[in-house]
Design an enzyme around this catalytic site. Structure first.
Site, mmCIF file in Angstrom:
data_model
loop_
_atom_site.group_PDB
_atom_site.id
_atom_site.type_symbol
_atom_site.label_atom_id
_atom_site.label_comp_id
_atom_site.label_asym_id
_atom_site.label_seq_id
_atom_site.Cartn_x
_atom_site.Cartn_y
_atom_site.Cartn_z
ATOM 1 N N CYS A 29 -10.452 1.887 7.620
ATOM 2 C CA CYS A 29 -10.659 2.611 6.363
ATOM 3 C C CYS A 29 -12.074 3.169 6.243
ATOM 4 O O CYS A 29 -12.265 4.253 5.672
ATOM 5 C CB CYS A 29 -10.349 1.700 5.177
ATOM 6 S SG CYS A 29 -11.203 0.109 5.222
ATOM 7 N N CYS A 30 -13.074 2.440 6.749
ATOM 8 C CA CYS A 30 -14.464 2.891 6.576
ATOM 9 C C CYS A 30 -14.779 4.146 7.388
ATOM 10 O O CYS A 30 -15.336 5.105 6.840
ATOM 11 C CB CYS A 30 -15.431 1.759 6.905
ATOM 12 S SG CYS A 30 -15.337 0.389 5.707
ATOM 13 N N HIS B 247 0.813 -1.221 0.000
ATOM 14 C CA HIS B 247 0.000 0.000 0.000
ATOM 15 C C HIS B 247 0.848 1.273 0.000
ATOM 16 O O HIS B 247 0.364 2.339 0.371
ATOM 17 C CB HIS B 247 -0.966 0.033 1.200
ATOM 18 C CG HIS B 247 -2.053 -0.997 1.138
ATOM 19 N ND1 HIS B 247 -1.807 -2.339 1.210
ATOM 20 C CD2 HIS B 247 -3.405 -0.864 1.035
ATOM 21 C CE1 HIS B 247 -2.944 -3.013 1.151
ATOM 22 N NE2 HIS B 247 -3.930 -2.143 1.034
ATOM 23 N N CYS C 192 -16.633 1.437 2.411
ATOM 24 C CA CYS C 192 -15.649 2.040 1.499
ATOM 25 C C CYS C 192 -16.019 1.807 0.043
ATOM 26 O O CYS C 192 -15.761 2.658 -0.818
ATOM 27 C CB CYS C 192 -14.258 1.468 1.764
ATOM 28 S SG CYS C 192 -13.440 2.161 3.216
ATOM 29 N N GLY D 155 -1.066 -2.152 -6.096
ATOM 30 C CA GLY D 155 -1.900 -3.259 -5.626
ATOM 31 C C GLY D 155 -3.257 -2.804 -5.149
ATOM 32 O O GLY D 155 -4.263 -3.473 -5.361
ATOM 33 N N GLU E 97 -19.169 -3.357 1.568
ATOM 34 C CA GLU E 97 -18.332 -2.531 2.446
ATOM 35 C C GLU E 97 -18.648 -1.038 2.275
ATOM 36 O O GLU E 97 -18.910 -0.564 1.169
ATOM 37 C CB GLU E 97 -16.864 -2.797 2.117
ATOM 38 C CG GLU E 97 -15.884 -2.050 3.002
ATOM 39 C CD GLU E 97 -14.440 -2.280 2.601
ATOM 40 O OE1 GLU E 97 -13.582 -1.461 3.001
ATOM 41 O OE2 GLU E 97 -14.163 -3.270 1.893
ATOM 42 N N GLU F 200 -13.541 -9.358 -0.160
ATOM 43 C CA GLU F 200 -14.293 -8.093 -0.195
ATOM 44 C C GLU F 200 -14.603 -7.714 -1.638
ATOM 45 O O GLU F 200 -14.413 -6.579 -2.066
ATOM 46 C CB GLU F 200 -13.504 -6.980 0.500
ATOM 47 C CG GLU F 200 -13.128 -7.311 1.930
ATOM 48 C CD GLU F 200 -12.301 -6.238 2.616
ATOM 49 O OE1 GLU F 200 -12.538 -5.956 3.792
ATOM 50 O OE2 GLU F 200 -11.418 -5.669 1.930
#
Length: 652
Positions: free
Chosen positions: A420-421, A159, A346, A210, A344, A328
């Site tokens: 992240c959400c 990341h 996100c 990625g 999700e 996901e």
């Protein structure tokens, strides 16, 4: 020079030539729009006063800011958390910057300056910024963190590029909010490092992100700086997808397969939405940017095919996407389980970003129809009414006991190990004013309905636009169009798909019964014909100071049926009113929801309850088996209980 290097350089040069234009439609920026009251004002204020401070507190509590301090040599310590945690810091900073544009707060301004100082300290001299590697150096132990033994060596899992992509977006938002360059200069320094490091030339790395996001961010950075090399780099990364014969082996740390990363084919050959739903839609949004900037028809055609697949075969009635928990990911067409739905939060945010770009590219209202459905349902269900608890996943039904990613039964969580959400919620809500209005030459688009005001310039004349409405609970929208002097130009007001007998584009969902279109339009009290153009009511006239348009949309309660290919919804019906999808929750129905049934043509009565769930329109049935429905977004704010969006259908 090898044949491989020569091929890459030729490809790189060929795509650089194409940078010639922008989106044909431009959003009126959020800094020029004031949301003054009403439904979305309340949510934006919640983000400003609760969600953003809550997130910053959690970052402090879990040592996320310390990672920057340790990497920058400002304190001793080690790395805390997960390799991509810094992306969430950037996302919340982005949301805070949007909040500053909506309502200036000197304390928040100073706080962001302090964080920017930390981030600047953590940046390495050549521009590289990835705190876990700076702290641990290039140690073999980094493989255990899926960070790779050297820079960008495990980019599918590290990341590194995803993190800095979110940094760029935050830095740009901060620059636009304050005019200060410190954060933007950090972003530019990193981007220049990437331009030198990644590319087709000998000695450069061939890297495919990625977790996509950097593609969106590089285009944004180009728009602010005018540096076309950033678009070139985004295009280079895009063109390396599915080209394993033209680049080093793409390392797959978890054996997820190339489709998970959207790396199974060159992008222009992709026709279906596949893999991790957030990564995928960030890529598709970035591709839409490139299609617009470079007038690339091959990319445009690929994006349109993928959107058709995602929207008409793989989307929940709430607008949620990514049905499969494993990875996901997008599942096969029409595989949309209810209790096992992942969807999700996100992925909902990514869906919003992508569909708005498609509107800017085409001017077709269907993309903003999807945007609206996701916004009121699939996205908003991801945050509690208080603004400080969240869902990572958003199922269509619940027995009140299923773990939703927080280790506890069907319960919203104040934070997650992977956060992240919540951070995406924190950045999306304050950005909403930027999605309401748009311009194409001298045409004004009105896309979302909420109390708001903006001033635009049409043919050199300032025009004040003032919108008043109780949407989504009522269908009356009052739009003041007041130029400084009389001037002719078109105003295009979106007539939502739900008001035109289309819950969503395509045949994935349909209304059980068609109804006459209940749309009425007046100008200064005089009825005018509703002339539709790509889903917009077009009013082309000479506007005068004080003109008022009133749009009235009937809001009947509608029964929604899924395509018969969706096995999970066969023989079932969903209920909606206006843009809001409804559900039954056990707390309102004697503890039961999953066993509730719906009779064909069942009658419901809407009732606004100011004191309930922050103020909502509920739907009630009468008779021997009364039933109460609430907006889907508001469920699980009164404890864990059964919930369902789809009801078994009985003959009346």
């Amino acid at each position: 020079m090898t044949k491989y290097s020569l091929w890459l350089i030729c490809l790189f040069v060929s795509v650089r030539i194409g940078l010639a234009q922008e989106y044909p439609i431009t959003a009126v920026p959020l800094s020029n729009v004031r949301v003054q009251s009403g439904f979305w004002y309340d949510w934006m204020e919640k983000a400003r006063t609760v969600t953003i401070p809550h997130a910053f507190q959690k970052f402090t509590e879990y040592g996320k800011f310390d990672n920057f301090a340790v990497a920058g040599g400002l304190k001793k310590g080690t790395f805390n958390g997960i390799r991509f945690d810094e992306s969430d810091v950037y996302k919340v900073m982005e949301g805070a910057a949007y909040s500053l544009q909506n309502r200036y707060d000197p304390k928040l301004d100073r706080y962001l300056d302090s964080l920017i100082t930390l981030i600047g300290a953590a940046q390495e001299p050549d521009g590289y910024l990835y705190t876990i590697r700076t702290i641990f150096k290039d140690s073999t132990g980094l493989k255990d963190w899926i960070a790779g033994p050297y820079r960008y060596s495990f980019e599918n899992g590290s990341h590194e590029l995803y993190n800095v992509g979110h940094l760029y977006e935050a830095a740009i938002a901060h620059f636009q909010a304050t005019g200060k360059r410190a954060f933007l200069d950090i972003a530019i320094k990193n981007a220049n490092h990437l331009v030198k490091t990644i590319g087709p030339k000998p000695g450069q790395l061939v890297v495919v992100p990625g977790h996509e996001e950097i593609e969106i961010a590089l285009v944004k950075l180009y728009r602010v700086t005018g540096n076309k090399r950033y678009v070139d780099l985004a295009r280079f990364m895009v063109d390396m997808r599915g080209r394993s014969d033209k680049r080093p082996l793409f390392l797959d740390a978890h054996n997820l397969g190339p489709a998970y990363f959207q790396d199974h084919k060159p992008v222009v050959q992709q026709t279906e939405a596949v893999g991790h739903a957030v990564r995928a839609q960030y890529l598709y949004a970035g591709l839409t940017d490139l299609a617009a900037l470079q007038n690339d028809q091959a990319i445009r055609e690929a994006v349109m095919k993928i959107w058709q697949d995602a929207t008409t075969r793989k989307q929940y009635v709430t607008g949620g996407v990514g049905a499969r928990e494993n990875g996901e990911a997008f599942d096969d067409p029409y595989v949309l389980p209810n209790d096992a739905a992942y969807a999700e939060t996100c992925a909902a945010v990514a869906n919003l970003l992508w569909n708005h770009r498609l509107f800017l590219l085409t001017g077709d209202a269907k993309y903003m129809d999807v945007f609206e459905r996701v916004l009121y349902n699939g996205f908003l269900g991801g945050v509690s009414l208080e603004g400080n608890k969240f869902f990572y996943v958003n199922p269509m039904s619940s027995n009140g006991k299923r773990d939703f990613g927080n280790g506890e039964p069907a319960k919203r969580s104040p934070w997650f190990g992977v956060n992240c959400c919540p951070s995406n919620v924190a950045r999306l809500l304050p950005s909403l004013p930027g999605y309401i209005y748009a311009l194409r030459n001298n045409e004004l688009f009105v896309n979302l309905f909420t109390d708001s005001q903006t001033e635009v310039t049409m043919n050199g004349t300032a025009v004040t636009i003032q919108q008043q409405t109780q949407y989504p609970w009522e269908g009356a929208i009052k739009l003041g169009v007041s130029p400084k002097k009389a001037i002719a130009f078109p105003v295009l007001i979106r007539i939502p798909g739900w008001a035109r007998n289309h819950p969503m584009p395509g045949d994935l969902y349909r209304y059980a019964t068609a109804r006459p279109t209940g749309v009425k339009l007046t100008v200064n009290g005089q009825t005018v014909p509703v002339v539709l153009e790509n889903g917009y009511a077009k009013l082309f006239r000479t506007w005068k100071p004080g003109d008022v348009v009133t749009l009235t949309l009937d809001m009947p309660i509608r029964e929604v049926l899924a395509n018969e290919k969706v096995k999970a919804d066969q023989g079932k019906v969903s209920i909606e009113r206006g843009p809001v999808v409804y559900c039954a929750e056990g707390v309102d129905n004697d503890g039961k929801a999953l066993s509730l049934t719906h009779a064909t043509n069942q009658s419901y009565s809407p009732e606004y309850r100011k004191e309930l769930l922050g103020g909502v329109m509920i739907l009630k049935t009468a008779g021997s088996k009364p039933m109460t429905l609430i907006p889907y977004y508001a469920w699980n704010n009164r404890g864990a209980t059964e919930m369902t969006v789809w009801f078994g259908q009985l003959a009346k």
